[in-house]
Design an enzyme around this catalytic site. Structure first.
Site, mmCIF file in Angstrom:
data_model
loop_
_atom_site.group_PDB
_atom_site.id
_atom_site.type_symbol
_atom_site.label_atom_id
_atom_site.label_comp_id
_atom_site.label_asym_id
_atom_site.label_seq_id
_atom_site.Cartn_x
_atom_site.Cartn_y
_atom_site.Cartn_z
ATOM 1 N N ALA A 169 1.417 -1.436 0.236
ATOM 2 C CA ALA A 169 0.146 -0.033 0.314
ATOM 3 C C ALA A 169 1.148 1.672 0.112
ATOM 4 O O ALA A 169 0.652 2.721 -0.299
ATOM 5 C CB ALA A 169 -1.140 -0.103 1.275
ATOM 6 N N ASP A 170 1.978 0.993 0.638
ATOM 7 C CA ASP A 170 3.347 2.114 0.457
ATOM 8 C C ASP A 170 4.218 2.117 -0.044
ATOM 9 O O ASP A 170 5.347 2.316 1.234
ATOM 10 C CB ASP A 170 3.029 3.283 1.721
ATOM 11 C CG ASP A 170 3.937 4.337 2.048
ATOM 12 O OD1 ASP A 170 3.734 4.641 1.092
ATOM 13 O OD2 ASP A 170 4.364 4.667 3.016
ATOM 14 N N LEU A 171 5.020 1.304 -1.101
ATOM 15 C CA LEU A 171 6.087 1.451 -2.149
ATOM 16 C C LEU A 171 6.508 2.764 -2.470
ATOM 17 O O LEU A 171 6.640 2.780 -2.941
ATOM 18 C CB LEU A 171 5.296 0.571 -2.866
ATOM 19 C CG LEU A 171 6.673 -0.401 -4.130
ATOM 20 C CD1 LEU A 171 7.561 -0.690 -2.698
ATOM 21 C CD2 LEU A 171 6.431 -0.732 -4.990
ATOM 22 N N ASN A 175 10.477 2.770 2.504
ATOM 23 C CA ASN A 175 10.268 1.025 2.787
ATOM 24 C C ASN A 175 10.582 -0.296 1.981
ATOM 25 O O ASN A 175 10.539 -0.579 2.045
ATOM 26 C CB ASN A 175 8.619 1.226 2.575
ATOM 27 C CG ASN A 175 7.423 1.582 3.958
ATOM 28 O OD1 ASN A 175 8.357 2.023 4.837
ATOM 29 N ND2 ASN A 175 6.739 2.239 2.851
#
Length: 242
Positions: A169-171, A175
């Protein structure tokens, strides 16, 4: 994954050394009292690194509380509507990590999750194992360039996750960790295992590119260029052409 009840809710655990954890072990204060806090990472909120007391094989764990963002933060900093234990942010993330770790993907080893109920709401925390010697890509590229083969490998790594149906969801560049020649994906909050489809896979890549460009705009010495992105895409397309 095994689950036990607590007076406040539930603890889910994947690692045998975590089976005796209590709710207070998911708060940093208890670790401070044992002088076991060995580091921290500051983003929008603080993530803590703590050292376990297992003398045979001590581990460093990452302790993270779930905080709200966006508009909902104005109403509650960390309360979420409870719709079932498996749907809580912490247990859902732990479950994805457990599957991926057991299948050999480069993700942190899942340890445990804590969910505390109050009325229709819950708060949650997660513990994962710290990836030794790791730097996120923003920290790494701030001081070091990556080779063409490393960018290619990064693209291959992301493609393998996508082939498996892993939606992150938050590449973003923070991360992704680099450690010992391997790339690790972290922070699977709100992630899913989906049917592979070019639409969401391309959206994931677009989000990552925006992240690199944003970080480069803030720090012009960041070792990133469009050539590097094309090298990443070459590695990606070899594994998962979309």
């Amino acid at each position: 994954m095994q689950i036990k009840n607590t007076q406040l809710g539930h603890i889910a655990w994947c690692e045998t050394t975590a089976q005796h954890l209590a709710p207070q072990d998911f708060a940093v204060d208890g670790w401070r009292e044992k002088n076991a806090v060995v580091g921290q990472s500051k983003g929008r909120y603080t993530t803590w690194f703590v050292k376990t007391e297992n003398s045979d094989s001590p581990q460093t764990w990452v302790l993270r509380h779930y905080w709200r963002g966006g508009m909902m933060e104005k109403f509650s900093r960390d309360a979420y509507f409870y719709t079932g234990l498996q749907r809580t942010r912490a247990v859902a993330e732990l479950a994805i990590l457990e599957v991926l770790y057991q299948e050999g993907f480069t993700v942190p080893r899942p340890i445990a999750a804590n969910v505390e109920r109050f009325g229709l709401w819950y708060r949650a925390d997660i513990i994962i194992e710290h990836v030794a010697g790791a730097n996120d890509l923003v920290a790494y590229l701030s001081h070091n360039p990556m080779t063409e083969s490393q960018w290619y490998l990064l693209g291959e790594t992301i493609a393998k996750f996508h082939q498996r149906g892993v939606y992150h969801a938050d590449l973003n560049a923070k991360n992704i960790l680099l450690a010992h020649g391997k790339f690790y994906l972290i922070d699977f909050d709100r992630g899913e295992l989906r049917t592979p489809q070019p639409t969401w896979q391309q959206a994931n890549l677009d989000r990552l590119l925006r992240s690199f460009n944003k970080e480069h705009a803030k720090l012009t010495t960041l070792q990133f260029s469009q050539l590097h992105w094309q090298q990443l895409l070459a590695g990606y397309q070899r594994i998962n052409p979309i």
